[in-house]
Design a protein around this motif. Structure first.
Motif, PDB file in Angstrom:
ATOM      1  N   ALA A 182       0.831  -1.208   0.000  1.00 45.17           N
ATOM      2  CA  ALA A 182       0.000   0.000   0.000  1.00 45.17           C
ATOM      3  C   ALA A 182       0.865   1.258   0.000  1.00 45.17           C
ATOM      4  CB  ALA A 182      -0.891  -0.005   1.233  1.00 45.17           C
ATOM      5  N   HIS A 183       0.532   2.199  -0.871  1.00 47.94           N
ATOM      6  CA  HIS A 183       1.296   3.444  -0.940  1.00 47.94           C
ATOM      7  C   HIS A 183       0.459   4.484  -1.674  1.00 47.94           C
ATOM      8  CE1 HIS A 183       1.895   1.684  -4.922  1.00 47.94           C
ATOM      9  NE2 HIS A 183       2.178   2.891  -5.364  1.00 47.94           N
ATOM     10  N   SER A 184       0.922   5.719  -1.619  1.00 44.15           N
ATOM     11  CA  SER A 184       0.361   6.707  -2.540  1.00 44.15           C
ATOM     12  C   SER A 184       1.525   7.158  -3.409  1.00 44.15           C
ATOM     13  CB  SER A 184      -0.253   7.885  -1.778  1.00 44.15           C
ATOM     14  OG  SER A 184       0.709   8.498  -0.955  1.00 44.15           O
ATOM     15  N   ASP A 185       1.239   7.551  -4.640  1.00 39.04           N
ATOM     16  CA  ASP A 185       2.312   8.033  -5.503  1.00 39.04           C
ATOM     17  C   ASP A 185       2.685   9.436  -5.029  1.00 39.04           C
ATOM     18  OD1 ASP A 185       2.045   5.630  -6.821  1.00 39.04           O
ATOM     19  OD2 ASP A 185       0.833   6.445  -8.450  1.00 39.04           O
ATOM     20  N   ILE A 186       3.951   9.776  -5.164  1.00 44.37           N
ATOM     21  CA  ILE A 186       4.406  11.028  -4.525  1.00 44.37           C
ATOM     22  C   ILE A 186       4.229  12.271  -5.396  1.00 44.37           C
ATOM     23  CG2 ILE A 186       6.080   9.812  -3.072  1.00 44.37           C
ATOM     24  CD1 ILE A 186       8.297  11.079  -4.895  1.00 44.37           C
ATOM     25  N   GLN A 238      -4.641   5.952  -2.019  1.00 43.00           N
ATOM     26  CA  GLN A 238      -3.850   4.890  -1.377  1.00 43.00           C
ATOM     27  C   GLN A 238      -4.137   3.628  -2.168  1.00 43.00           C
ATOM     28  OE1 GLN A 238      -1.903   5.728   1.396  1.00 43.00           O
ATOM     29  NE2 GLN A 238      -2.614   7.691   0.580  1.00 43.00           N
ATOM     30  N   HIS A 239      -3.105   3.033  -2.693  1.00 39.91           N
ATOM     31  CA  HIS A 239      -3.357   1.873  -3.555  1.00 39.91           C
ATOM     32  C   HIS A 239      -2.280   0.818  -3.400  1.00 39.91           C
ATOM     33  CE1 HIS A 239      -0.916   4.725  -5.840  1.00 39.91           C
ATOM     34  NE2 HIS A 239      -0.444   3.700  -6.546  1.00 39.91           N
ATOM     35  N   ARG A 240      -2.558  -0.359  -3.916  1.00 43.25           N
ATOM     36  CA  ARG A 240      -1.590  -1.457  -3.867  1.00 43.25           C
ATOM     37  C   ARG A 240      -1.883  -2.406  -5.019  1.00 43.25           C
ATOM     38  NH1 ARG A 240      -4.041  -4.831   1.390  1.00 43.25           N
ATOM     39  NH2 ARG A 240      -5.821  -5.683   0.264  1.00 43.25           N
TER      40      ARG A 240
END
Ligand SMILES: O=C(O)CCC(=O)C(=O)O
Ligand SMILES: [Fe+2]
Length: 313
Positions: A182-186, A238-240
């Motif tokens: 899981a992350h968000s692109d910066i 927020q995606h993965r």
């Protein structure tokens, strides 16, 4: 709202339909942080060519792929294999190249094979950049800003563009592995073409929603800088990427980043006079370098740019 229905951008040039399309984009940005688009102006043949080039590259031998390996095999540029070369391990191979600014192109990371790699990536990324500009204009208007606002706020002609070819092979234990955690692109916004199911975006209540692939659709993910410029009105997605036992999944992600020397700050028009800005000013390169080398972020990176930690997690 109909969560998964792609937005048909062909209506944007028709005055009778444009306001409803813009409203759909506004609602998706506010409530979902992502949307899918069809009739987006990126030619279908060029999308096919890009997928083909990706397939040909990942089908090369390990030695041929390692010829464009980045050091230390994760992060900024070149070929990487997160299954063997990084810690923690992710179930993916990838190839990343920087497209813009031109001065930052490093052709040593651009594979020689397939021979059409460079031409295809140039055509595809130019078409995606044009789509990005059109979307940023609509989003600016939706926010009550000048159509050029978001683009200018990220550096106008100096913005950066990268592309990542993601390849997630079949995984014997998909329940214990991720293609990408899981992350968000910066950056600003990311435009993603997916081949096969596996992208999930967190809903407001924290549950994971699958983003189903539609033929010829592109997924638009809002990234951290949009959250900062809009002072939290739009959130980053927020995606993965999850993996599966049956087959290889692929995605092709074009990242649009502000210029490194761009000063980032919430748009004054979107700052509530009583509350004030939620984020401090910074140069984009500070954000870029704050990303840990392993790309694993325990907390959202954006929180360390918040004023008085006023933004909850
Ligand atoms: O493969 C996907 O669907 C997600 C890729 C992604 O999130 C990324 O490259 O940042
Ligand atoms: Fe991502």
């Amino acid at each position: 709202m109909a969560t998964f229905k792609p937005i048909d951008l062909s209506g944007l040039i028709d005055e009778r339909k444009a306001s409803s399309i813009k409203a759909q984009i506004a609602e998706a940005c506010e409530k979902k942080s992502y949307f899918q688009v069809i009739n987006h102006g990126v030619p279908i043949e060029i999308m096919e060519e890009l997928r083909e080039v990706g397939h040909k590259f990942f089908d090369l031998s390990k030695e041929e792929k390692l010829a464009v390996a980045g050091k230390p095999y994760i992060g900024a540029e070149g070929y990487g294999n997160s299954m063997i070369l990084t810690e923690p391990k992710f179930w993916r191979e990838f190839l990343e190249v920087r497209i813009l600014p031109l001065s930052e192109r490093r052709y040593k990371y651009w594979p020689q094979q397939p021979a059409e790699f460079r031409e295809t990536v140039e055509k595809y990324s130019a078409a995606v950049l044009d789509l990005t500009h059109r979307l940023l204009a609509v989003m600016s208007e939706n926010l009550g800003l000048k159509p050029t606002y978001l683009r200018n706020a990220m550096g106008h002609t100096e913005t950066q563009q990268n592309i990542v070819f993601q390849c997630y092979p079949p995984c014997p234990e998909p329940e214990n592995n991720f293609g990408l955690h899981a992350h968000s692109d910066i950056g600003g916004i990311s435009i993603l073409m997916q081949q096969g199911e596996g992208l999930q975006v967190a809903a407001e209540d924290g549950t994971w929603e699958l983003v189903p692939p539609y033929p010829n659709a592109l997924v638009v993910n809002l990234a951290d800088q949009i959250e900062i410029i809009t002072n939290g009105r739009y959130k980053s997605a927020q995606h993965r990427a999850i993996v599966n036992r049956q087959g290889t999944r692929r995605s092709y992600v074009t990242f649009y980043h502000p210029a490194m020397d761009q000063k980032m700050f919430p748009a004054p028009q979107l700052v509530d006079a009583k509350v004030g800005p939620l984020y401090r000013e910074f140069f984009y390169k500070e954000y870029w370098h704050a990303l840990p080398a392993k790309r694993v972020i325990e907390k959202r990176l954006i929180h360390s740019f918040a004023i008085n930690n006023s933004v909850s997690s």
